[in-house]
Design a protein around this motif. Structure first.
Motif, PDB file in Angstrom:
ATOM      1  N   ALA A 223       0.834  -1.206   0.000  1.00 10.81           N
ATOM      2  CA  ALA A 223       0.000   0.000   0.000  1.00 10.81           C
ATOM      3  C   ALA A 223       0.869   1.257   0.000  1.00 10.81           C
ATOM      4  O   ALA A 223       0.572   2.239  -0.711  1.00 10.81           O
ATOM      5  CB  ALA A 223      -0.924  -0.006   1.220  1.00 10.81           C
ATOM      6  N   LEU A 288      -6.275   4.341  -0.766  1.00 10.67           N
ATOM      7  CA  LEU A 288      -6.084   3.479  -1.940  1.00 10.67           C
ATOM      8  C   LEU A 288      -7.234   3.651  -2.929  1.00 10.67           C
ATOM      9  O   LEU A 288      -7.011   3.706  -4.149  1.00 10.67           O
ATOM     10  CB  LEU A 288      -5.987   2.013  -1.506  1.00 10.67           C
ATOM     11  CG  LEU A 288      -4.752   1.618  -0.696  1.00 10.67           C
ATOM     12  CD1 LEU A 288      -4.833   0.157  -0.279  1.00 10.67           C
ATOM     13  CD2 LEU A 288      -3.471   1.863  -1.494  1.00 10.67           C
ATOM     14  N   SER A 324      -3.056   7.275   2.536  1.00  3.56           N
ATOM     15  CA  SER A 324      -2.541   5.901   2.542  1.00  3.56           C
ATOM     16  C   SER A 324      -1.089   5.804   3.022  1.00  3.56           C
ATOM     17  O   SER A 324      -0.719   4.805   3.647  1.00  3.56           O
ATOM     18  CB  SER A 324      -2.658   5.275   1.141  1.00  3.56           C
ATOM     19  OG  SER A 324      -1.931   6.022   0.198  1.00  3.56           O
ATOM     20  N   SER A 328      -0.212   3.383   6.156  1.00  5.06           N
ATOM     21  CA  SER A 328       0.360   2.105   5.734  1.00  5.06           C
ATOM     22  C   SER A 328       1.752   1.891   6.329  1.00  5.06           C
ATOM     23  O   SER A 328       2.101   0.769   6.721  1.00  5.06           O
ATOM     24  CB  SER A 328       0.427   2.025   4.203  1.00  5.06           C
ATOM     25  OG  SER A 328       1.248   3.048   3.662  1.00  5.06           O
ATOM     26  N   ALA A 381      -2.019  -0.846  -5.662  1.00  2.00           N
ATOM     27  CA  ALA A 381      -3.144  -0.731  -4.728  1.00  2.00           C
ATOM     28  C   ALA A 381      -3.969  -2.015  -4.692  1.00  2.00           C
ATOM     29  O   ALA A 381      -4.320  -2.519  -3.615  1.00  2.00           O
ATOM     30  CB  ALA A 381      -4.020   0.459  -5.121  1.00  2.00           C
ATOM     31  N   SER A 384      -2.108  -4.827  -2.976  1.00  2.00           N
ATOM     32  CA  SER A 384      -2.159  -4.680  -1.527  1.00  2.00           C
ATOM     33  C   SER A 384      -3.460  -5.247  -0.966  1.00  2.00           C
ATOM     34  O   SER A 384      -3.462  -5.970   0.043  1.00  2.00           O
ATOM     35  CB  SER A 384      -2.038  -3.202  -1.151  1.00  2.00           C
ATOM     36  OG  SER A 384      -2.320  -2.997   0.211  1.00  2.00           O
TER      37      SER A 384
END
Length: 397
Positions: A223, A288, A324, A328, A381, A384
Motif C-alpha cells: 500500500a 487506496l 494511505s 500504511s 493498490a 495490496s
C-alpha cells in the motif's frame, strides 16, 4: 526528523525547473537528466537495506550523522559535475546519504510510538515533506535563473551542513538496545539502567525474510508502494504534462506544483484526524480507493486538455496519497519494535527501488502522458488489497 525528511526530497524537487538548463549545459537530453531522479530513488532504496540494519546495531544517531556526511559530499560533487556521468554518479551517492536520513526518521518514530500514534506521526512527517515540493521548485527556478543550476546543489551542501551540526548537538539516541548496551558497559555493577529499557532492548534477530513474510507487513508495505508510485510518477510526469502539453512557463509550473504540495499538507492533516476517528486501516483503504479513482481518470485521459482537468485528477490522487502513506507505514512497521531499523530498511527498499524500477519499465512501454501513473498505482493498490485478503494474520487460540 522533519529535517531528515525534508532533505530526503529536496534533491528531487529543487532542480526540476532547471532540467532544461542542465541538459543544455551538459550537452544531453532532458530525458537523460530526469533519469537522475530514478537513479537517486533506486540508490535510496538499496542503501536502506544496509543502513537500517546498522542503525539497529550501532544506533540511530551515528548512522544519521554518517549519512549526512555522505549527502554533503555527493552534493559537492554535483556542483562541480561537467558531464552527465558525473551528475548521475553524484545522484547515486546522494541517494545513499538521503536514505540514511529517511530510515533513521522512520525507525525513531517506531522506537517512540505505538501503531496508532506512529500512523499519525508519519502523516505529520509526510505533511512536513510537502513543504519541499511547495517551495523547492520556486526556489530552484529562482536560483537557476539568477545564479545557475549548480547553486541548487550548493544550497543542499549548506542545508546538509546545518542539519549535521544541529543533529550532532541536539539529536538523542532512541535505540534502546544501544542505550542499554552502553549503560551496561559503563555501569556494569549498577542498577541505574531502567528495567523498562532493558525489557524493550532485546537484540534484534529477525531476518529480511522473516520481516517480508509477516502477514501484517506485506499488504501495508505494498500500500505504501502504491502511494510512493503515485508521487514519483507525478513528479516525473508533471513537467511533460504541464510545460510541454499545456504550455505553462517554468514559473507557472512551479506555482501549480507548489499549490498541490500545500494540498498534500492539508490532506496529511486530515489523515491524522481520520485515523483518530476511525483507524489507520480504514484511512489507508480510503486512500487506496482515491488513488485508484484518480488513476482511472488519467487512464481515460492520459493527456488532460486543460489545467482544471489535470488539477481535478491530481487532487483526488493527492488526498489518496496522504491518506494511505502514513497509515500504511505505521501498520507495516508496527510488528517490529525490536528491529525497527531493519524493518524500515526493507520498507524503504520496496518503496523506492522496486517502485522506481517498475516505473521505468512501465514508462518505457507506455510513454504517453500519465499512462505509467495510471497503470502502476492501481496495480500496487489492488495487489495490496489482494494480499490483505489472502494473507490474514492467524487468530490467537
Amino acid at each position: 526528523m522533519m529535517f531528515f525528511m525534508i532533505l530526503n526530497l529536496l534533491p528531487v524537487d529543487i532542480y526540476l525547473p532547471a532540467v532544461l538548463l542542465i541538459a543544455n549545459d551538459l550537452n544531453t537530453s532532458v530525458d537523460n537528466v530526469q533519469l537522475g531522479i530514478f537513479f537517486y530513488l533506486i540508490s535510496m532504496g538499496i542503501g536502506q537495506l544496509f543502513l537500517g540494519s546498522l542503525s539497529d546495531k550501532y544506533g540511530r544517531k551515528p548512522i544519521a550523522l554518517i549519512s549526512l556526511l555522505i549527502y554533503i559530499a555527493a552534493s559537492i560533487l554535483a556542483t562541480v559535475a561537467t558531464n552527465l556521468e558525473t551528475l548521475i554518479a553524484s545522484r547515486l551517492i546522494q541517494g545513499i546519504g538521503a536514505c540514511g536520513c529517511a530510515v533513521t526518521a522512520l525507525a525513531v518514530v517506531r522506537d517512540l510510538f505505538n501503531e496508532a500514534e506512529s500512523a499519525k506521526i508519519y502523516s505529520i512527517l509526510n505533511g512536513a515533506q510537502s513543504i519541499v515540493p511547495a517551495l523547492a521548485p520556486l526556489l530552484g527556478g529562482f536560483i537557476s535563473i539568477q545564479f545557475g543550476w549548480r547553486y541548487c546543489f550548493g544550497l543542499l551542501v549548506v542545508l546538509g551542513i546545518v542539519t549535521f551540526i544541529f543533529s550532532k548537538a541536539k539529536m538523542t539516541e532512541t535505540n534502546t538496545h544501544v542505550l542499554t548496551s552502553n549503560c551496561n558497559e559503563k555501569q556494569a555493577d549498577s542498577n541505574s539502567c531502567s528495567e523498562q529499557v532493558k525489557a524493550r532492548s532485546k537484540p534484534q534477530s529477525k531476518s529480511f525474510w522473516t520481516i517480508t513474510s509477516d502477514p501484517r507487513f506485506i499488504p501495508n508495505a505494498i500500500a505504501s508502494m502504491a502511494a510512493m508510485a503515485f508521487i514519483v510518477q507525478y513528479v516525473v510526469k508533471s513537467p511533460v504534462l504541464l510545460i510541454d502539453n499545456l504550455g505553462l512557463t517554468p514559473t507557472e509550473f512551479s506555482l501549480v506544483f507548489g499549490s498541490n504540495a500545500f494540498l498534500i499538507m492539508f490532506a496529511a492533516f486530515c489523515a491524522t484526524k481520520l485515523i483518530s476517528r476511525t483507524s489507520a486501516k480504514v484511512t489507508c483503504y480510503i486512500g487506496l480507493a482515491l488513488m485508484i479513482l484518480s488513476s482511472a481518470m488519467f487512464f481515460v485521459i492520459p493527456n488532460p486538455d486543460t489545467l482544471t482537468q489535470y488539477l481535478v485528477f491530481l487532487s483526488i490522487g493527492s488526498f489518496g496519497f496522504s491518506f494511505s502513506l502514513g497509515s500504511s507505514i505505521g501498520m507495516a512497521l508496527a510488528p517490529f519494535p525490536e528491529c525497527a531499523g531493519k524493518a524500515s530498511s526493507v520498507l524503504g527498499f520496496l518503496q523506492f527501488t522496486i517502485t522506481s524500477i517498475v516505473g521505468i519499465v512501465v514508462g518505457y512501454f507506455f510513454p504517453s502522458g500519465a499512462l505509467s501513473l495510471a497503470i502502476t498505482v492501481p496495480a500496487f493498490a489492488m495487489l495490496s488489497i489482494v494480499f490483505a485478503l489472502i494473507n490474514k494474520p492467524a487468530q490467537p487460540a
